[in-house]
Design a protein around this motif. Structure first.
Motif, PDB file in Angstrom:
ATOM      1  N   SER A 175       3.777  -5.895  14.112  1.00 25.70           N
ATOM      2  CA  SER A 175       2.986  -6.202  15.297  1.00 25.70           C
ATOM      3  C   SER A 175       3.160  -7.685  15.638  1.00 25.70           C
ATOM      4  O   SER A 175       3.644  -8.469  14.812  1.00 25.70           O
ATOM      5  N   LEU A 176       2.719  -8.060  16.846  1.00 29.60           N
ATOM      6  CA  LEU A 176       2.945  -9.417  17.340  1.00 29.60           C
ATOM      7  C   LEU A 176       2.337 -10.488  16.433  1.00 29.60           C
ATOM      8  O   LEU A 176       2.908 -11.568  16.257  1.00 29.60           O
ATOM      9  N   ASP A 177       1.167 -10.177  15.828  1.00 35.88           N
ATOM     10  CA  ASP A 177       0.513 -11.220  15.023  1.00 35.88           C
ATOM     11  C   ASP A 177       1.285 -11.557  13.749  1.00 35.88           C
ATOM     12  O   ASP A 177       0.966 -12.509  13.047  1.00 35.88           O
ATOM     13  N   LEU A 178       2.323 -10.773  13.418  1.00 34.71           N
ATOM     14  CA  LEU A 178       3.134 -11.051  12.217  1.00 34.71           C
ATOM     15  C   LEU A 178       4.472 -11.709  12.571  1.00 34.71           C
ATOM     16  O   LEU A 178       5.329 -11.883  11.712  1.00 34.71           O
ATOM     17  N   VAL A 179       4.640 -12.037  13.855  1.00 30.17           N
ATOM     18  CA  VAL A 179       5.926 -12.585  14.299  1.00 30.17           C
ATOM     19  C   VAL A 179       5.932 -14.108  14.155  1.00 30.17           C
ATOM     20  O   VAL A 179       4.958 -14.772  14.468  1.00 30.17           O
ATOM     21  N   PHE A 180       7.036 -14.642  13.660  1.00 30.21           N
ATOM     22  CA  PHE A 180       7.204 -16.093  13.581  1.00 30.21           C
ATOM     23  C   PHE A 180       8.665 -16.427  13.861  1.00 30.21           C
ATOM     24  O   PHE A 180       9.519 -15.538  13.814  1.00 30.21           O
ATOM     25  N   GLY A 181       8.920 -17.667  14.192  1.00 34.73           N
ATOM     26  CA  GLY A 181      10.308 -18.128  14.330  1.00 34.73           C
ATOM     27  C   GLY A 181      10.868 -18.069  15.741  1.00 34.73           C
ATOM     28  O   GLY A 181      11.946 -18.613  15.994  1.00 34.73           O
ATOM     29  N   ILE A 182      10.162 -17.401  16.681  1.00 37.06           N
ATOM     30  CA  ILE A 182      10.722 -17.211  18.028  1.00 37.06           C
ATOM     31  C   ILE A 182      10.954 -18.557  18.727  1.00 37.06           C
ATOM     32  O   ILE A 182      12.020 -18.800  19.290  1.00 37.06           O
ATOM     33  N   LYS A 183       9.938 -19.425  18.628  1.00 37.19           N
ATOM     34  CA  LYS A 183      10.028 -20.709  19.320  1.00 37.19           C
ATOM     35  C   LYS A 183      11.187 -21.542  18.750  1.00 37.19           C
ATOM     36  O   LYS A 183      11.995 -22.102  19.489  1.00 37.19           O
ATOM     37  N   GLU A 184      11.235 -21.571  17.417  1.00 34.07           N
ATOM     38  CA  GLU A 184      12.274 -22.350  16.736  1.00 34.07           C
ATOM     39  C   GLU A 184      13.668 -21.862  17.141  1.00 34.07           C
ATOM     40  O   GLU A 184      14.577 -22.657  17.380  1.00 34.07           O
ATOM     41  N   LEU A 185      13.828 -20.548  17.192  1.00 31.26           N
ATOM     42  CA  LEU A 185      15.126 -19.974  17.552  1.00 31.26           C
ATOM     43  C   LEU A 185      15.468 -20.288  19.004  1.00 31.26           C
ATOM     44  O   LEU A 185      16.614 -20.596  19.329  1.00 31.26           O
ATOM     45  N   GLY A 186      14.442 -20.209  19.875  1.00 31.73           N
ATOM     46  CA  GLY A 186      14.650 -20.527  21.289  1.00 31.73           C
ATOM     47  C   GLY A 186      15.072 -21.973  21.467  1.00 31.73           C
ATOM     48  O   GLY A 186      16.014 -22.280  22.203  1.00 31.73           O
ATOM     49  N   GLN A 187      14.399 -22.865  20.748  1.00 32.49           N
ATOM     50  CA  GLN A 187      14.730 -24.292  20.835  1.00 32.49           C
ATOM     51  C   GLN A 187      16.154 -24.570  20.354  1.00 32.49           C
ATOM     52  O   GLN A 187      16.808 -25.497  20.817  1.00 32.49           O
ATOM     53  N   ALA A 188      16.614 -23.764  19.415  1.00 33.77           N
ATOM     54  CA  ALA A 188      17.971 -23.953  18.902  1.00 33.77           C
ATOM     55  C   ALA A 188      19.018 -23.354  19.840  1.00 33.77           C
ATOM     56  O   ALA A 188      20.212 -23.448  19.577  1.00 33.77           O
ATOM     57  N   GLY A 189      18.541 -22.694  20.897  1.00 34.13           N
ATOM     58  CA  GLY A 189      19.471 -22.137  21.876  1.00 34.13           C
ATOM     59  C   GLY A 189      19.931 -20.720  21.574  1.00 34.13           C
ATOM     60  O   GLY A 189      20.979 -20.283  22.042  1.00 34.13           O
ATOM     61  N   CYS A 190      19.135 -19.999  20.765  1.00 32.26           N
ATOM     62  CA  CYS A 190      19.470 -18.608  20.465  1.00 32.26           C
ATOM     63  C   CYS A 190      18.838 -17.682  21.498  1.00 32.26           C
ATOM     64  O   CYS A 190      17.781 -17.979  22.050  1.00 32.26           O
ATOM     65  N   GLN A 191      19.493 -16.567  21.755  1.00 32.79           N
ATOM     66  CA  GLN A 191      18.870 -15.487  22.519  1.00 32.79           C
ATOM     67  C   GLN A 191      18.026 -14.687  21.537  1.00 32.79           C
ATOM     68  O   GLN A 191      18.521 -14.323  20.470  1.00 32.79           O
ATOM     69  N   VAL A 192      16.778 -14.418  21.895  1.00 35.39           N
ATOM     70  CA  VAL A 192      15.921 -13.691  20.961  1.00 35.39           C
ATOM     71  C   VAL A 192      15.484 -12.361  21.577  1.00 35.39           C
ATOM     72  O   VAL A 192      15.066 -12.310  22.720  1.00 35.39           O
ATOM     73  N   GLN A 193      15.622 -11.299  20.806  1.00 40.92           N
ATOM     74  CA  GLN A 193      15.155  -9.974  21.229  1.00 40.92           C
ATOM     75  C   GLN A 193      14.143  -9.480  20.211  1.00 40.92           C
ATOM     76  O   GLN A 193      14.477  -9.269  19.047  1.00 40.92           O
ATOM     77  N   LEU A 194      12.925  -9.281  20.683  1.00 40.93           N
ATOM     78  CA  LEU A 194      11.838  -8.904  19.780  1.00 40.93           C
ATOM     79  C   LEU A 194      11.516  -7.420  19.908  1.00 40.93           C
ATOM     80  O   LEU A 194      11.564  -6.855  21.001  1.00 40.93           O
ATOM     81  N   ALA A 195      11.209  -6.807  18.788  1.00 41.51           N
ATOM     82  CA  ALA A 195      10.686  -5.440  18.815  1.00 41.51           C
ATOM     83  C   ALA A 195       9.511  -5.358  17.846  1.00 41.51           C
ATOM     84  O   ALA A 195       9.566  -5.933  16.757  1.00 41.51           O
ATOM     85  N   THR A 196       8.449  -4.695  18.261  1.00 37.59           N
ATOM     86  CA  THR A 196       7.317  -4.482  17.344  1.00 37.59           C
ATOM     87  C   THR A 196       7.072  -2.989  17.214  1.00 37.59           C
ATOM     88  O   THR A 196       7.197  -2.239  18.185  1.00 37.59           O
ATOM     89  N   GLU A 197       6.730  -2.590  16.001  1.00 37.52           N
ATOM     90  CA  GLU A 197       6.535  -1.162  15.750  1.00 37.52           C
ATOM     91  C   GLU A 197       5.359  -0.607  16.543  1.00 37.52           C
ATOM     92  O   GLU A 197       5.381   0.549  16.964  1.00 37.52           O
ATOM     93  N   ASP A 198       4.325  -1.434  16.751  1.00 37.95           N
ATOM     94  CA  ASP A 198       3.155  -0.937  17.500  1.00 37.95           C
ATOM     95  C   ASP A 198       3.250  -1.243  18.995  1.00 37.95           C
ATOM     96  O   ASP A 198       2.328  -0.960  19.754  1.00 37.95           O
ATOM     97  N   GLY A 199       4.348  -1.826  19.412  1.00 34.66           N
ATOM     98  CA  GLY A 199       4.546  -2.100  20.833  1.00 34.66           C
ATOM     99  C   GLY A 199       3.710  -3.248  21.359  1.00 34.66           C
ATOM    100  O   GLY A 199       3.600  -3.423  22.582  1.00 34.66           O
ATOM    101  N   SER A 200       3.138  -4.048  20.485  1.00 32.35           N
ATOM    102  CA  SER A 200       2.272  -5.146  20.951  1.00 32.35           C
ATOM    103  C   SER A 200       3.060  -6.277  21.612  1.00 32.35           C
ATOM    104  O   SER A 200       2.487  -7.111  22.295  1.00 32.35           O
ATOM    105  N   ALA A 201       4.354  -6.320  21.411  1.00 31.46           N
ATOM    106  CA  ALA A 201       5.205  -7.288  22.117  1.00 31.46           C
ATOM    107  C   ALA A 201       6.645  -6.826  22.027  1.00 31.46           C
ATOM    108  O   ALA A 201       7.018  -6.123  21.087  1.00 31.46           O
ATOM    109  N   GLY A 202       7.436  -7.215  22.995  1.00 33.13           N
ATOM    110  CA  GLY A 202       8.856  -6.850  23.001  1.00 33.13           C
ATOM    111  C   GLY A 202       9.047  -5.344  23.106  1.00 33.13           C
ATOM    112  O   GLY A 202       8.167  -4.612  23.565  1.00 33.13           O
ATOM    113  N   ALA A 203      10.193  -4.870  22.676  1.00 33.39           N
ATOM    114  CA  ALA A 203      10.471  -3.437  22.711  1.00 33.39           C
ATOM    115  C   ALA A 203       9.585  -2.726  21.688  1.00 33.39           C
ATOM    116  O   ALA A 203       9.278  -3.279  20.635  1.00 33.39           O
TER     117      ALA A 203
END
Lengths: 291, 305
Positions: free
Chosen positions: A159-187
């Motif tokens: 779920s979204l509350d267990l997600v970390f690292g997105i900002k750091e990856l974005g700042q480094a210039g990575c494309q980020v694709q998120l998926a959550t099992e409960d659908g709380s964010a991303g696919a």
């Protein structure tokens, strides 16, 4: 130059002899629900560490808890002389760690194991992390970006509350694709679904791809069922992959044989290898998954 | 400086602190910390006649002040040991003790026969106490008659001091000790691990894939100490005491209980410098207490002293 080789061996032993490190804890904070990040200053460790390697952290000087704890290195900053670890509250050890305050000395062994490998120069890589498996992919993503590679990171969490690292990856210039099992964010659902869609589109020759660079490989870390699924996808779309495996460890030094996995060589012969010593990173096609 | 040299039935060692089998591989992994010649001897990873893959994972579970393992004797087989590991260890100046295992008397006979042709071996330790394999293993170590049979079979081919490693998973360890002593054991080592288990509340399943495993670490030290103390009063053979030793203080208690030497097991896994620290600590303690030799403190805690 026989004389030289013994000199080299000796100095290598000395270098490795300093595996026991005393680091200084400079930061320890919750970054997601029940997930903490700690920064440890130890310049030799920060200089030697490579993405995919791990450390064995000593929790206590006493008899409890008895074993050290393995953690993948989640950040490497040689200029600051620091590394970062990301850990989830799981048991006695991590519960104690979460209470540690900045300024505390922390004893650890490391860097241990063999990290990820990559080709120099530009290109394109895809990273896939499941749950806590994203942590060791963070320094890898940065190392690949520093070579001007295009990096796409697939992040899976319950779920979204267990997600970390997105900002750091974005700042480094990575494309980020998120998926959550409960659908709380991303696919919604397992991250292997959007990963498969991506591989379907981008695998094979670079002709017809929207991107110009050739997909050079996939790197994954996460729970074993996730790695098994990723390995299956890589096989189907003929993509070379490196998997960082997880096993319960006793020593982290290769002595106890607690973390053995079955690795198949190119001739199909199965060997017993240690996650802590020959790994934790293995080629996907060599890993024998059970069950 | 106190004298740390010991002689156990002809097994002469520079110091009495060995690496216990199964916690030290074949020594290679510890070379990055200190020379292989530093431990009194290295009890190499348990060998079987054929290469053994071991048990499924998880093989390790932490427990209060200790750990469970169910490795299942993963090893490259006795021939690979003779061809590669033994010569390498000897080239490093190590004293080497082969730890042998079998699923049958025939296995024990075959492995000791092959080892009899190996050069450089300092002693053989017979593991009749491994709790992590289905056939053989601890089975031989829990019955005095079977333990005696294994001893007899190995003794026939053994050209070096013969150590029998005893299981604590028995009602009366002295009965086993007497039985193997009568068949020609030269040295006894004790204890192997205690059978135990851990359960994961989250999954409602045992943590170890094999369900049960061997308990080691400081948690077992009082049991080990008691058994060394009992066996030392029963048979007149040198004892290698082990079980939860992680400090010089622990080791000294084993000598006082009657051990002639000690071995460090799980301690190696949590502190790679455990053995050198214990060697130094014993030496310092002997000097401080005014003893000239490690042999002077042996058995001081036994009745009659």
């Amino acid at each position: 130059m026989n004389h030289d080789s013994s000199t080299v061996n000796h100095s290598r032993q000395q270098a490795e002899g300093s595996l026991v490190k005393k680091a200084l804890l400079t930061r320890n904070q919750e970054i997601a629900k029940g997930i903490y990040e700690m920064e440890l200053v130890e310049p030799d460790l920060a200089a030697a560490a490579r993405p995919g390697q791990f450390v064995m952290l000593s929790i206590s000087k006493g008899l409890e808890p008895f074993l050290r704890r393995p953690f993948g290195i989640a950040g490497i900053e040689p200029q600051k002389g620091s590394i970062r670890l990301i850990y989830q509250l799981a048991g006695r050890g991590t519960k104690q760690m979460a209470a540690w305050e900045a300024g505390r000395p922390v004893e650890l062994l490391g860097p241990l194991g063999n990290g990820f490998a990559w080709e120099n120069g530009p290109g394109r890589a895809v990273l896939a992390g499941g749950g806590m498996g994203i942590a060791p992919l963070l320094p890898l993503a940065k190392a690949l970006r520093s070579l001007n590679k295009e990096v796409t990171v697939f992040l899976g969490a319950r779920s979204l509350d267990l997600v970390f690292g997105i900002k750091e990856l974005g700042q480094a210039g990575c494309q980020v694709q998120l998926a959550t099992e409960d659908g709380s964010a991303g696919a919604a659902g397992f991250v292997t679904l959007p990963l498969e869609a991506y591989l379907q589109k981008n695998a094979g020759s670079s002709a017809g791809n929207s991107s110009s660079a050739q997909l050079q490989g996939l790197y994954a870390c996460g729970p074993t069922p996730f790695l098994k699924a990723v390995s299956g996808l890589c096989d189907r779309y003929s993509i070379t992959a490196q998997l960082s495996l997880e096993e319960r460890m006793g020593c982290g030094l290769g002595a106890c044989m607690g973390c053995t996995v079955q690795i198949k060589d190119s001739a199909g012969k199965i060997k017993q290898q240690r996650v802590c010593y020959e790994g934790p990173v293995f080629k996907a096609e060599e890993v024998v998954f059970h069950g | 400086m106190a004298d740390l040299k010991v002689n156990l039935a002809g097994l002469a060692l520079d110091n009495p602190v060995m690496a216990a089998s199964g916690t030290y591989g074949f020594g290679r992994e510890f070379l990055k910390f200190y020379p292989s010649s530093l431990p009194g001897a290295i009890m190499a990873k348990g060998l079987t006649v054929e290469p053994t893959a071991g048990n499924p994972t998880p093989r390790i579970a932490e427990t209060p002040a200790g750990m469970l393992n169910s490795i299942g004797l993963q090893n490259p087989g006795v021939d690979a040991f003779i061809a590669e590991e033994l010569p390498w260890l000897k080239s490093q100046g190590a004293r080497v003790i082969a730890n042998i295992n079998g699923h049958s008397l025939k296995d024990f006979e075959e492995i000791s026969r092959r080892l009899s042709a190996a050069t450089g071996l300092d002693a053989i330790e017979v593991n009749i106490s491994c709790p992590n394999v289905d056939n053989g293993g601890m089975f031989f170590g829990t019955d005095p008659a079977l333990a005696a049979q294994v001893t007899k079979v190995v003794k026939k081919h053994c050209r070096v001091p013969l150590i029998i490693k005893l299981s604590p998973n028995v009602t009366d360890i002295t009965a086993i000790a007497k039985a193997v002593a009568a068949e020609g054991a030269d040295i006894l080592s004790l204890i192997n691990t205690l059978l135990g288990m851990a359960i994961d509340r989250k999954t409602r399943r045992p943590v170890l894939a094999r369900q049960v495993g061997g308990l080691s670490g400081p948690a077992v030290k009082p049991v080990a100490l008691r058994m060394v103390w009992q066996v030392a009063q029963t048979v007149d053979l040198p004892i290698i005491g082990m079980g939860g030793i992680v400090s010089a203080e622990d080791a000294i208690e084993f000598f006082l209980a009657g051990a002639a030497a000690v071995a460090v097991g799980s301690g190696n896994l949590t502190n790679p410098y455990c053995i050198p620290e214990i060697v130094a600590g014993i030496s310092q303690w002997l000097d401080q207490e005014g003893y000239v030799s490690i042999n002077d403190i042996r058995g001081l805690a036994l009745p009659g002293h």
